[in-house]
Design a protein around this motif. Structure first.
Motif, short mmCIF file in Angstrom:
data_model
loop_
_atom_site.label_atom_id
_atom_site.label_comp_id
_atom_site.label_asym_id
_atom_site.label_seq_id
_atom_site.Cartn_x
_atom_site.Cartn_y
_atom_site.Cartn_z
N GLU A 212 62.96 32.18 78.23
CA GLU A 212 63.09 33.26 79.19
C GLU A 212 62.55 32.91 80.56
O GLU A 212 62.93 33.52 81.56
N ARG A 213 61.67 31.91 80.64
CA ARG A 213 61.22 31.46 81.96
C ARG A 213 62.36 30.84 82.75
O ARG A 213 62.38 30.89 83.99
N ASN A 214 63.30 30.26 82.02
CA ASN A 214 64.46 29.67 82.68
C ASN A 214 65.61 30.67 82.81
O ASN A 214 66.38 30.62 83.77
N GLU A 215 65.72 31.55 81.81
CA GLU A 215 66.86 32.48 81.77
C GLU A 215 66.45 33.93 82.02
O GLU A 215 67.28 34.82 81.91
N GLY A 216 65.18 34.15 82.33
CA GLY A 216 64.67 35.51 82.41
C GLY A 216 65.30 36.35 83.50
O GLY A 216 65.86 35.84 84.47
N ALA A 217 65.18 37.68 83.33
CA ALA A 217 65.76 38.62 84.28
C ALA A 217 65.01 38.59 85.59
O ALA A 217 63.79 38.70 85.63
N LYS A 218 65.74 38.40 86.67
CA LYS A 218 65.14 38.42 88.01
C LYS A 218 65.29 39.79 88.65
O LYS A 218 64.55 40.13 89.56
N TYR A 220 67.33 44.03 88.06
CA TYR A 220 68.00 44.94 87.13
C TYR A 220 69.46 44.57 86.92
O TYR A 220 70.07 44.98 85.94
N ALA A 221 70.02 43.78 87.85
CA ALA A 221 71.41 43.34 87.68
C ALA A 221 71.57 42.48 86.43
O ALA A 221 72.66 42.41 85.85
N ASP A 222 70.48 41.83 86.00
CA ASP A 222 70.54 40.99 84.80
C ASP A 222 70.77 41.81 83.53
O ASP A 222 71.14 41.26 82.49
N LEU A 223 70.53 43.11 83.60
CA LEU A 223 70.77 43.96 82.43
C LEU A 223 72.27 44.12 82.15
O LEU A 223 72.64 44.60 81.08
N ARG A 377 62.99 42.69 78.46
CA ARG A 377 62.43 43.81 77.69
C ARG A 377 61.77 44.85 78.58
O ARG A 377 62.00 46.06 78.42
N GLY A 378 60.96 44.41 79.53
CA GLY A 378 60.27 45.37 80.39
C GLY A 378 61.24 46.24 81.15
O GLY A 378 61.13 47.47 81.17
N LYS A 379 62.21 45.60 81.80
CA LYS A 379 63.19 46.35 82.59
C LYS A 379 64.08 47.21 81.71
O LYS A 379 64.39 48.36 82.03
N ALA A 380 64.53 46.66 80.58
CA ALA A 380 65.46 47.39 79.72
C ALA A 380 64.79 48.61 79.08
O ALA A 380 65.40 49.69 79.02
#
Length: 483
Positions: A212-218, A220-223, A377-380
């Motif tokens: 997730e450090r490489n693919e993590g959400a930057k 809310y668009a990542d949701l 997880r946090g954003k979702a």
């Protein structure tokens, strides 16, 4: 609020807010409005401060809000106090299930997260009885004392959290791996860092965090990315259906519901109301013990179905035997001189509450906390929780005018929502019980977007050897085998 809605001192202080009025809906809706804001803020706060400090901060905010409410002299001050308290509720309702799911082993995760819902039911019940007891006091103390006493649980929670551990997943994400390993050992291995469950969880979390450090959400668009959007829709839908079930209508406005059923007398109404709060507490207990055995799917499906049935009965009885009348100078659809019908409506209302308590109540918080990958997880979870409070806010404001306009038809609206929810759960919601948060990734990798029943209960299950083999860490595997 339900215990003071018919309190003469409350009505006089806040200018005779009538049962069906827009003003009463706005006062009640102020808290879920603040909760909506809190749920959206929690992502940044939770990721920055950590789960533990965020819960402490929420406790402090609640004390401020409760103090303002108890000192309120007009509607404006009361609304501001409820909004501030609501911000605390929004933060807590988003971060607490995440914290619980991140520190518990999968075998009891659903059970422990369900304890949150049980605690909520206890809080609702105790606060109602405090309001009921204080209703015998003359003057504004009859509602100021209950509102002021709300500060005590928040103070206990804030101080108590000082002795609780931080989330191991959050610590690993911050590079504090040894501290995380020790917490996992203390929680799940009796302090033994080489315990198989501890090593398994530690390795799975590390793999997930590295990914997730490489693919993590930057943002809310990542949701909206593939593989995530489906889960966001499920989490938000579940929270939406939880509100559209009508349960909070029963919590907020049960006094109006029973007035419409023909139950007269303020004391008698308050006593009848109290029964549903007791039932809410009692019927949450079986769900706590069996949520991991029964699974989430069937609890959601059956719960929604039976809630729809009981609300249909309430609406049918109201429509068939009621007529327009007046309560506190407000138009109310009421049952007159039909004691058997009145009792039947009250019983169906109780059965509705029981159906929610044993099914949707615990699951609605457990499921969204466990279905998201950690990178979002946090954003979702904040978005899912915000959805809950958005619909809570809308319904809290809209229901009083609805009861005074479309009356008994209101119950059929909520019944229809419950039947629609049951169908949605059958087709789209896969089972997640008794899997680690990392193993749930395999569940959603099976797709079956509209055929969730095809996913078997053993999908995603792994042992320590399989996890380490996937990692390619042969040395760690040999060390563990030698131990």
């Amino acid at each position: 609020m339900s215990g003071v809605l018919s309190n003469p001192a409350y009505l006089n202080t806040f200018h005779n807010v009538s049962p069906g009025s827009n003003a009463q809906g706005a006062i009640v809706a102020a808290m879920p409005a603040g909760s909506l804001l809190g749920a959206l803020l929690v992502t940044k706060i939770g990721d920055t401060l950590g789960r533990k400090k965020t819960i402490i901060a929420a406790s402090i905010i609640w004390v401020i809000g409760a103090a303002l409410q108890s000192a309120s002299v007009d509607r404006g001050m009361l609304v501001v106090g409820r909004i501030i308290a609501g911000i605390s509720v929004g933060i807590s309702s988003a971060i607490v299930p995440v914290y619980q799911s991140e520190i518990t082993p999968p075998s009891i995760r659903g059970r422990l997260v369900s304890f949150q819902q049980w605690s909520i039911t206890w809080g609702i019940m105790l606060q109602y009885f405090v309001q009921f007891g204080c209703s015998y006091i003359n003057g504004t103390a009859s509602f100021r004392i209950p509102w002021g006493l709300q500060m005590i649980p928040a103070i206990i929670l804030g101080i108590g959290m000082l002795w609780f551990p931080e989330s191991p997943r959050w610590l690993i994400d911050r590079g504090r791996e040894q501290e995380a390993l020790q917490i996992l050992a203390d929680l799940h291995g009796g302090g033994n860092k080489k315990d198989e469950l501890v090593v398994l969880e530690y390795e799975e979390i590390k793999q997930q965090v590295d990914f997730e450090r490489n693919e993590g959400a930057k943002s809310y668009a990542d949701l909206f990315k593939p593989g995530v959007l489906r889960r966001v829709i499920l989490g938000c839908s579940l929270q939406m259906w939880s509100q559209l079930s009508g349960m909070n209508v029963m919590m907020y406005y049960i006094i109006y519901v029973f007035q419409g059923a023909g139950l007269t007398g303020r004391r008698g109404n308050l006593i009848a109301d109290s029964v549903q709060y007791v039932l809410n507490v009692l019927f949450t207990v079986p769900a706590i013990w069996y949520i991991d055995k029964w699974g989430r799917r069937w609890m959601m499906i059956l719960g929604s179905f039976f809630m729809g049935v009981f609300l249909s009965l309430v609406g049918g009885l109201q429509g068939g035997f009621g007529e327009w009348g007046s309560v506190d100078n407000s138009p109310v659809w009421v049952i007159v001189n039909q004691p058997a019908v009145t009792r039947a409506i009250i019983v169906c209302s109780y059965l509705f509450v029981c159906s929610f308590a044993i099914t949707m109540g615990p699951v609605s918080w457990t499921y969204p906390a466990e279905i998201f990958p950690m990178r979002v997880r946090g954003k979702a979870v904040s978005v899912a929780t915000a959805t809950n409070w958005l619909f809570n806010f809308a319904l809290a404001w809209a229901v009083p005018p609805a009861l005074s306009s479309i009356a008994w038809k209101t119950y059929f609206v909520f019944a229809a929502f419950n039947f629609a929810a049951s169908i949605h759960f059958i087709f789209c919601f896969p089972e997640t019980a008794q899997r680690t948060l990392e193993e749930i990734e395999e569940v959603f990798a099976q797709n079956h977007v509209f055929s969730a029943w095809k996913i078997k209960r053993d999908v995603g299950k792994k042992n320590l050897h399989e996890v380490l083999a996937e990692k390619g860490d042969k040395h760690s595997l040999q060390v563990k085998e030698s131990v």
